[in-house]
Design an enzyme around this catalytic site. Structure first.
Site, PDB file in Angstrom:
ATOM      1  CG  PHE A   6      28.878  46.696  35.597  1.00 43.89           C
ATOM      2  CD1 PHE A   6      28.590  47.120  34.306  1.00 43.89           C
ATOM      3  CD2 PHE A   6      29.602  47.536  36.431  1.00 43.89           C
ATOM      4  CE1 PHE A   6      29.037  48.360  33.847  1.00 43.89           C
ATOM      5  CE2 PHE A   6      30.034  48.775  35.985  1.00 43.89           C
ATOM      6  CZ  PHE A   6      29.764  49.184  34.691  1.00 43.89           C
ATOM      7  CG  ASN A  15      38.074  27.842  47.448  1.00 45.66           C
ATOM      8  OD1 ASN A  15      38.801  27.131  48.131  1.00 45.66           O
ATOM      9  ND2 ASN A  15      36.807  28.056  47.750  1.00 45.66           N
ATOM     10  N   GLY A  24      44.429  28.957  44.994  1.00 44.56           N
ATOM     11  CA  GLY A  24      44.832  27.549  45.040  1.00 44.56           C
ATOM     12  C   GLY A  24      44.783  26.908  43.661  1.00 44.56           C
ATOM     13  NE  ARG A  74      44.090  21.863  40.520  1.00 39.78           N
ATOM     14  CZ  ARG A  74      43.791  21.562  39.246  1.00 39.78           C
ATOM     15  NH1 ARG A  74      44.509  20.666  38.582  1.00 39.78           N
ATOM     16  NH2 ARG A  74      42.773  22.158  38.645  1.00 39.78           N
ATOM     17  CE1 TYR A 114      33.383  44.734  47.154  1.00 33.66           C
ATOM     18  CE2 TYR A 114      33.859  47.031  47.646  1.00 33.66           C
ATOM     19  CZ  TYR A 114      33.815  45.984  46.749  1.00 33.66           C
ATOM     20  OH  TYR A 114      34.192  46.177  45.434  1.00 33.66           O
TER      21      TYR A 114
END
Length: 313
Positions: free
Chosen positions: A18, A104, A107, A111, A150
């Site tokens: 959405f 993730n 990270g 990087r 959540y």
């Protein structure tokens, strides 16, 4: 897609959903490059089909709980089911999306030196004991309830974001998003606006919980996207509340929708779901003062557009 030095490369996680698809529309219309990541749990390709033949757009089916390597300038991290029906369907997966998915993406941002925006939520305030809710309020959240996957998931996502800022000087931005509505909401997502509109269109009785006098504050999707873009472009980390401070009871909302659909008011009342907040209203002074942002679309206009969308489904 690799970085084009003449253009900003944006990664939008949950981009087929959405909010994500509306954000992608805005970025693409500005001529920027966009990579969309989505596992299509709640997102839909039809929300993005207008960009499939555009060389600035790339779609990747991927679950962000697994690492991925991309070269991007900005990460808009919107991936996570946001309606109770969907995030409670697989609560462990929801928690993993908020923790591992955010880990993730942070990270990756570290990087490649990308800016990082987290779409957090007003649900981090829980069932608030302070009303309305300023960013300084730390919340009243049940850590072991059915909504915790959540609520607490987004709280740890905020924690991770600020720890990456402190530890790695990462340019992070955290938006606490209050109830948002508009075209491309899923008709079966269990959120109150879509629920009431869909029941009204079928001429069914509208389902209200408790006495219907709990309050919410509804922000139209275009206004919310404006706020996210202003936050990404600001020299500001947040957290920043983004929402409409005009408060309304759920029964009032149901009456307005009934009138717009030209149907008689028919309500059925059910028990209030566990840990469902009784009040929700943002303090948006920070957004006004620091982003020059305030919602412009009133509920009457927004509901007209949303109802027309659902009529045409």
């Amino acid at each position: 897609m690799t970085k084009n030095k003449s253009n900003t490369v944006n990664l939008v996680t949950g981009g087929a959903g959405f909010l994500g698809s509306h954000l992608i529309d805005r970025l693409m219309n500005k001529g920027e490059e966009v990579i969309c990541i989505d596992n299509f749990f709640t997102g839909a390709k039809k929300n993005l089909v207008q960009w499939f033949d555009n060389s600035n757009f790339e779609l990747i089916r991927h679950d962000i709980t697994k690492p991925i390597t991309l070269e991007v300038d900005r990460i808009w991290h919107l991936a996570c089911p946001a309606s109770p029906i969907h995030y409670q369907f697989n609560p462990i997966k929801t928690a993993k999306t908020s923790f591992l998915g955010t880990y993730n993406m942070l990270g990756m941002a570290k990087r490649v030196g990308a800016q990082f925006l987290l779409a957090s939520t007003s649900e981090i305030y829980g069932d608030p004991e302070v009303h309305p809710q300023p960013e300084s309020y730390r919340g009243n959240v049940n850590p072991i309830g059915i909504r915790s996957c959540y609520d607490e998931g987004k709280r740890i996502a905020e924690t991770l974001s600020f720890d990456y800022k402190r530890s790695h000087n990462l340019d992070i931005k955290v938006a606490r998003i209050f109830n948002t509505y508009g075209p491309r909401m899923l008709p079966n997502d269990g959120r109150v606006v879509s629920n009431l509109i869909m029941q009204g269109l079928k001429n069914e009785s509208m389902t209200l919980y408790g006495d219907g006098k709990q309050t919410r504050s509804f922000c139209y999707v275009d206004d919310l996207i404006n706020g996210l873009i202003k936050l990404m472009n600001a020299n500001l980390h947040g957290p920043i509340n983004l929402g409409n401070p005009k408060e309304i009871t759920i029964i009032e909302l149901a009456e307005i929708i009934s009138k717009k659909l030209n149907i008689s008011e028919k309500f059925i009342f059910k028990d209030l779901p566990k840990d469902d907040p009784l009040q929700r209203k943002p303090v948006i002074k920070e957004a006004k003062d620091n982003l020059n942002w305030t919602p412009l679309v009133d509920l009457d206009q927004g509901l007209e557009k949303t109802i027309n969308y659902f009529k045409n489904l």
